[in-house]
Enzyme design. Structure first.
Site, PDB file in Angstrom:
ATOM      1  CG  HIS A  19       2.880  -8.347 -13.411  1.00 45.22           C
ATOM      2  ND1 HIS A  19       2.062 -10.020 -13.608  1.00 45.22           N
ATOM      3  CD2 HIS A  19       2.542  -8.098 -12.333  1.00 45.22           C
ATOM      4  CE1 HIS A  19       1.882  -9.695 -11.753  1.00 45.22           C
ATOM      5  NE2 HIS A  19       2.658  -8.375 -11.767  1.00 45.22           N
ATOM      6  CG  HIS A  42      -0.852  -6.032  -0.372  1.00 46.10           C
ATOM      7  ND1 HIS A  42      -1.055  -4.617  -0.262  1.00 46.10           N
ATOM      8  CD2 HIS A  42      -1.771  -6.305   0.386  1.00 46.10           C
ATOM      9  CE1 HIS A  42      -1.882  -4.624   0.607  1.00 46.10           C
ATOM     10  NE2 HIS A  42      -2.803  -5.534   1.261  1.00 46.10           N
ATOM     11  CB  SER A 100       4.353  -7.168  -8.668  1.00 42.76           C
ATOM     12  OG  SER A 100       4.408  -7.688  -7.614  1.00 42.76           O
ATOM     13  CD  GLU A 118       1.873 -11.940   0.994  1.00 42.59           C
ATOM     14  OE1 GLU A 118       2.198 -11.832  -0.392  1.00 42.59           O
ATOM     15  OE2 GLU A 118       1.141 -13.256   1.602  1.00 42.59           O
ATOM     16  CG  ASP A 143      -1.270  -4.180   8.012  1.00 46.65           C
ATOM     17  OD1 ASP A 143      -1.635  -4.249   5.971  1.00 46.65           O
ATOM     18  OD2 ASP A 143      -1.709  -2.912   8.221  1.00 46.65           O
ATOM     19  N   GLY A 144       1.603  -4.419   4.930  1.00 50.50           N
ATOM     20  CA  GLY A 144       1.453  -3.674   3.449  1.00 50.50           C
ATOM     21  C   GLY A 144       1.060  -1.992   3.863  1.00 50.50           C
ATOM     22  CG  ASP A 164      -1.649  -6.761  -6.681  1.00 44.00           C
ATOM     23  OD1 ASP A 164      -2.764  -7.023  -7.414  1.00 44.00           O
ATOM     24  OD2 ASP A 164      -0.699  -7.607  -7.319  1.00 44.00           O
TER      25      ASP A 164
END
Ligand code: SAM
EC number: 2.1.1.266
Length: 280
Positions: A19, A42, A100, A118, A143-144, A164
């Site tokens: 971060h 994600h 995030s 997500e 799906d990211g 991530d």
């Protein structure tokens, strides 16, 4: 079914590193008025209660953000990160840790956009709830990895892409280089931030090598280890692979990382790395 929940780990040393780098990159893009996209593949739940059963069970935040929050003198480069923490914690007690998406929500401007995905059935509604009134944000249960194909390049032609995953599914180590290349082919000037854990050094290094050998240019590695590599269970280090890092990021992290490392690893048993892996 996915069992990873970030609520067990929020605010740990890996989040602090991730971060911090994220806020420095966001700040860099804000130097120009032109809008940009923040794509978080994600996203997690967004907000984490540190006094919850999950966070208290592992107490990971205590050896992460807990070691920084109470410091009286802090490096100026941490100002954007800490400004967000202070926004979500109006008293001295650190109650909430913003993930995030909430960091970006707080730092982005009216003209910027957020694309958040997500997949977890419990975390997705929590995340969506955080952004109900935010017209800048699209929050999807998708799906990211697919977003790197479907959402790039952004209309603004400027953007930060945070990748991530939890690496709960070991295929993530193989999926990342592929998905990243799909994104990079479409948008080669974006700032890509790929987080990686060191649980098994060989596994992480194999993924990094694939990224390095992919033909992608200008790759920076930033790593913070709290223990030497070992064969026991658990994460000893984590890092960020940054593609197209802002020109000042390397210098900023050279100033900041030794300080962060000293707070988070006071017995100096780990290490830290800042290394240009591929030139421009
Ligand atoms: N980026 C968040 C932050 O910094 O606050 C933390 C994310 S957490 C490490 C990883 C998240 O990815 C988990 O919440 C998990 O449910 C989610 N996830 C796992 N596989 C996914 C996928 N294929 N697409 C989207 N989300 C996924």
């Amino acid at each position: 079914m996915l069992s990873y929940r970030h609520s067990f780990h929020a605010g740990n040393h890996a989040d602090v590193l991730k971060h911090t780098v994220l806020t420095l990159c966001i700040n860099y893009l804000k130097e120009k008025d032109k809008p940009f996209l923040y794509l978080d593949t994600h996203s997690g739940a967004g907000r984490y209660l540190l006094q919850s059963e999950h966070a208290e069970k592992t107490a990971e935040y205590q050896t992460g953000i807990g070691r920084i929050w109470q410091q009286e003198t802090l490096p100026e480069l941490l100002t954007p990160y800490l400004s967000v923490l202070k926004y979500y914690n109006r008293t001295e007690t650190l109650k909430y840790y913003p993930g995030s998406p909430l960091i970006a929500k707080q730092l982005l401007r009216d003209q910027d956009k957020l694309n958040l995905t997500e997949i977890h059935s419990t975390d997705y509604p929590l995340l969506r709830q955080e952004f109900l009134k935010d017209k800048r944000a699209k929050v999807l249960r998708e799906d990211g990895f697919q977003q790197l194909k479907s959402k790039l390049p952004p209309q603004s032609r400027r953007g930060i892409i945070l990748i991530d995953p939890s690496y709960e599914i070991k295929e993530d180590y193989q999926k990342i280089p592929k998905a990243l290349l799909e994104g990079y082919k479409r948008f080669s000037t974006g700032i890509y931030l790929i987080w990686y854990p060191v649980v098994n050094r060989t596994q992480s290094q194999r993924m990094i090598n694939q990224i390095v050998e992919s033909g992608i240019k200008n790759i920076l590695q930033i790593e913070l280890a709290v223990q030497p590599d070992n064969n026991q269970k658990g994460m000893t280090a984590s890092g960020m692979i940054v593609i197209n890092p802002p020109w000042k990021l390397q210098q900023e992290m050279k100033e900041l990382l030794p300080w962060l490392s000293q707070q988070i690893d006071p017995n100096n048993i780990g290490h830290h790395i800042i290394k240009q892996l591929v030139n421009e």
